[in-house]
Design a protein around this motif. Structure first.
Motif, short mmCIF file in Angstrom:
data_model
loop_
_atom_site.label_atom_id
_atom_site.label_comp_id
_atom_site.label_asym_id
_atom_site.label_seq_id
_atom_site.Cartn_x
_atom_site.Cartn_y
_atom_site.Cartn_z
N LYS A 198 0.83 -1.22 0.00
CA LYS A 198 0.00 0.00 0.00
C LYS A 198 0.85 1.26 0.00
N ALA A 252 -8.08 4.06 2.91
CA ALA A 252 -6.65 4.28 2.67
C ALA A 252 -6.36 5.69 2.14
N CYS A 284 -6.54 -4.31 -1.18
CA CYS A 284 -7.81 -4.00 -0.50
C CYS A 284 -8.87 -4.86 -1.18
#
Length: 98
Positions: free
Chosen positions: A5, A58, A49
């Protein structure tokens, strides 16, 4: 090397010329909005995700806003050249770092 991420977020922010901290603020400038959409899409695309809600969190979006952003994502790629350029630039950078 697997994608994570943080790498996606930092790369897209660099391409869109926004600070990571700006993503969680309520600002809706084009640069920040584009960064949020691209990041949310990539997080889902890379399997980091698994829901709109997670992808939205996020980048500071609520579930509904994340859903709307992702629904319009494909259309933006087709009709908005600057958005497409930012997305493609981020993809090139991410692929070269894998």
């Amino acid at each position: 090397m697997g994608m994570d991420k943080e790498t996606i977020i930092k790369t897209v922010c660099q391409v869109c010329e926004v600070d990571v901290d700006q993503l969680k603020q309520t600002a809706r400038t084009r640069d920040i909005s584009d960064a949020r959409k691209i990041i949310a899409y990539l997080l889902l695309d890379y399997g980091l995700c698994y829901s709109y809600e997670d992808a939205g969190k996020a980048v500071g979006l609520k579930r509904n806003s994340a859903y709307k952003a992702l629904v319009y994502f494909r259309d933006l790629l087709k009709i908005n050249a600057p958005f497409r350029f930012r997305y493609e630039s981020a993809i090139r950078i991410l692929q070269s770092s894998e």
